[in-house]
Design an enzyme around this catalytic site. Sequence first.
Site, PDB file in Angstrom:
ATOM      1  N   ARG A  17      -8.584   6.585  -5.151  1.00  0.00           N
ATOM      2  CA  ARG A  17      -7.433   5.914  -4.567  1.00  0.00           C
ATOM      3  C   ARG A  17      -6.232   6.149  -5.387  1.00  0.00           C
ATOM      4  O   ARG A  17      -6.288   5.763  -6.582  1.00  0.00           O
ATOM      5  CB  ARG A  17      -7.739   4.279  -4.435  1.00  0.00           C
TER       6      ARG A  17
ATOM      7  N   ARG B  84       1.910  -2.713  10.826  1.00  0.00           N
ATOM      8  CA  ARG B  84       3.253  -2.050  10.598  1.00  0.00           C
ATOM      9  C   ARG B  84       3.981  -1.943  11.780  1.00  0.00           C
ATOM     10  O   ARG B  84       3.650  -2.027  12.802  1.00  0.00           O
ATOM     11  CB  ARG B  84       2.874  -0.666  10.108  1.00  0.00           C
TER      12      ARG B  84
ATOM     13  N   SER C  76      -5.915   2.427   8.826  1.00  0.00           N
ATOM     14  CA  SER C  76      -7.073   1.389   8.998  1.00  0.00           C
ATOM     15  C   SER C  76      -6.803   0.409  10.253  1.00  0.00           C
ATOM     16  O   SER C  76      -5.584   0.705  10.599  1.00  0.00           O
ATOM     17  CB  SER C  76      -6.779   0.404   7.486  1.00  0.00           C
TER      18      SER C  76
ATOM     19  N   ASN D 153      -3.635  -1.376   9.534  1.00  0.00           N
ATOM     20  CA  ASN D 153      -2.265  -0.688   9.696  1.00  0.00           C
ATOM     21  C   ASN D 153      -1.290  -0.852  11.180  1.00  0.00           C
ATOM     22  O   ASN D 153      -0.160  -0.612  10.899  1.00  0.00           O
ATOM     23  CB  ASN D 153      -2.514   0.824   9.289  1.00  0.00           C
TER      24      ASN D 153
ATOM     25  N   TRP E 107       6.673   6.596  -2.467  1.00  0.00           N
ATOM     26  CA  TRP E 107       7.065   7.982  -2.655  1.00  0.00           C
ATOM     27  C   TRP E 107       8.500   8.318  -2.239  1.00  0.00           C
ATOM     28  O   TRP E 107       9.276   8.580  -2.667  1.00  0.00           O
ATOM     29  CB  TRP E 107       6.110   9.001  -2.186  1.00  0.00           C
TER      30      TRP E 107
ATOM     31  N   SER F 133      -9.354  -2.033   0.460  1.00  0.00           N
ATOM     32  CA  SER F 133      -8.566  -2.175   1.882  1.00  0.00           C
ATOM     33  C   SER F 133      -9.584  -1.906   2.888  1.00  0.00           C
ATOM     34  O   SER F 133      -9.124  -1.010   3.758  1.00  0.00           O
ATOM     35  CB  SER F 133      -7.374  -1.241   1.510  1.00  0.00           C
TER      36      SER F 133
ATOM     37  N   ASP G  34      -2.911   6.724  -0.494  1.00  0.00           N
ATOM     38  CA  ASP G  34      -1.846   5.748  -0.435  1.00  0.00           C
ATOM     39  C   ASP G  34      -0.589   5.763  -1.328  1.00  0.00           C
ATOM     40  O   ASP G  34      -0.725   6.732  -2.450  1.00  0.00           O
ATOM     41  CB  ASP G  34      -2.383   4.385  -1.156  1.00  0.00           C
ATOM     42  N   GLY G  35       0.561   5.232  -1.150  1.00  0.00           N
ATOM     43  CA  GLY G  35       1.719   5.629  -1.749  1.00  0.00           C
ATOM     44  C   GLY G  35       2.663   6.293  -1.084  1.00  0.00           C
ATOM     45  O   GLY G  35       3.812   6.695  -1.572  1.00  0.00           O
TER      46      GLY G  35
ATOM     47  N   GLU H  44     -18.687   5.758  -7.622  1.00  0.00           N
ATOM     48  CA  GLU H  44     -17.824   6.022  -8.948  1.00  0.00           C
ATOM     49  C   GLU H  44     -16.424   5.795  -8.505  1.00  0.00           C
ATOM     50  O   GLU H  44     -16.143   6.427  -7.598  1.00  0.00           O
ATOM     51  CB  GLU H  44     -18.009   7.111  -9.782  1.00  0.00           C
TER      52      GLU H  44
HETATM   53  C1  IPE Z   1      -4.977   1.650   2.807  1.00  0.00           C
HETATM   54  O1  IPE Z   1      -3.557   1.597   2.370  1.00  0.00           O
HETATM   55  C2  IPE Z   1      -5.288   2.177   4.020  1.00  0.00           C
HETATM   56  C3  IPE Z   1      -4.955   3.828   4.049  1.00  0.00           C
HETATM   57  C4  IPE Z   1      -4.624   4.464   2.925  1.00  0.00           C
HETATM   58  C5  IPE Z   1      -5.090   4.318   5.526  1.00  0.00           C
HETATM   59  P1  IPE Z   1      -2.633   0.371   2.864  1.00  0.00           P
HETATM   60  O2  IPE Z   1      -1.375   0.471   2.066  1.00  0.00           O
HETATM   61  O3  IPE Z   1      -2.802   0.207   4.262  1.00  0.00           O
HETATM   62  O4  IPE Z   1      -3.522  -0.853   1.771  1.00  0.00           O
HETATM   63  P2  IPE Z   1      -3.158  -2.080   1.486  1.00  0.00           P
HETATM   64  O5  IPE Z   1      -2.206  -2.772   2.407  1.00  0.00           O
HETATM   65  O6  IPE Z   1      -2.085  -1.983  -0.071  1.00  0.00           O
HETATM   66  O7  IPE Z   1      -4.255  -2.887   0.872  1.00  0.00           O
HETATM   67  C1  IPE Z   2      -0.561   5.531   2.820  1.00  0.00           C
HETATM   68  O1  IPE Z   2       0.867   5.243   2.342  1.00  0.00           O
HETATM   69  C2  IPE Z   2      -0.380   5.998   4.192  1.00  0.00           C
HETATM   70  C3  IPE Z   2      -1.266   4.913   5.165  1.00  0.00           C
HETATM   71  C4  IPE Z   2      -1.409   3.499   5.032  1.00  0.00           C
HETATM   72  C5  IPE Z   2      -0.851   5.584   6.599  1.00  0.00           C
HETATM   73  P1  IPE Z   2       1.473   3.662   2.658  1.00  0.00           P
HETATM   74  O2  IPE Z   2       2.221   3.905   3.695  1.00  0.00           O
HETATM   75  O3  IPE Z   2       0.665   2.751   2.579  1.00  0.00           O
HETATM   76  O4  IPE Z   2       2.344   3.805   1.384  1.00  0.00           O
HETATM   77  P2  IPE Z   2       3.098   2.646   0.546  1.00  0.00           P
HETATM   78  O5  IPE Z   2       1.536   2.135  -0.241  1.00  0.00           O
HETATM   79  O6  IPE Z   2       3.771   1.733   1.316  1.00  0.00           O
HETATM   80  O7  IPE Z   2       3.821   3.231  -0.690  1.00  0.00           O
HETATM   81 MG    MG Z   3      -0.037   1.613   0.927  1.00  0.00          MG
END
Ligand code: IPE
Ligand code: IPE
Ligand code: MG
Length: 241
Positions: free
Chosen positions: A184, A67, A61, A64, A21, A192, A16-17, A203
Amino acid sequence: MSDKKSFPQHVAIILDGNGRWARQRGRERTFGHQEGAANVKTIVRAAGHMGIKVLTLYAFSTENWKRPSLEVRFLMKLFKNYLISQLRELVADNVQVHIVGDVSVLSEGLRKEIAACEKDTAANDGMVLNVAINYGGRMELVHGMREIANEVKEGKLDPSAITEETITSHLYPSDAEDVDLLIRTGGESRISNFLIWQISYSELYFTPVLWPDFTVEELRKAVDWFTGRDRRFGGLTEKDH
Ligand code: IPE
Ligand code: IPE
Ligand code: MG
């Protein structure tokens, strides 16, 4: 085996992130996904070298899909490109690849690459790499429950014979092994809808580091942290007796 106790056999990562980034750099979220995909290559290779037996990555997920369609399309293209460009390397590194999740709704092109990648790496007996695409922990359980219910209906299974192992065996096959260490990235402390059943005694390691910045050194830090844990599984450790 003391080794087994102190070293994580199955590591799962919620990557995530990526979006944040990119935004921090004034770029589109998709740029973050691209950098994130490049980092997957680095971490997969490092995990294999470190001796991790199973690595499960959460890439997309069931939630997702909410989006913007442009971002979803970009991600799907990225998955396809990853499988195409990495296949040779994964074979050379003796990695066995599985895609876990409901792939039936993915595009034909992506499904074709998934099938090719799974087939061409099936004989590999090194690290198992599970990539979770269109995966949801709850959906996985629903799917498994339906299969079990059908077996009961057909008279193949007695409800009183249903055990934890029955449920485990009806989850996505290579994903069924319990997770030792769940990481995570990206600073959130939530699951999530990732592996619900498989993380009951994992853990949990939450780090603020955004996925594109999660280096091999960061992975080592997480594994070192894991080796210092006292996993009691509800029992007591030697010193408590
Ligand atoms: C979790 O990240 C799903 C994946 C990394 C594939 P999200 O960015 O979708 O999760 P939430 O929305 O912050 O819970
Ligand atoms: C995780 O990064 C990748 C996927 C869920 C596909 P994000 O796209 O959720 O990145 P942030 O959380 O918005 O920074
Ligand atoms: Mg995210």
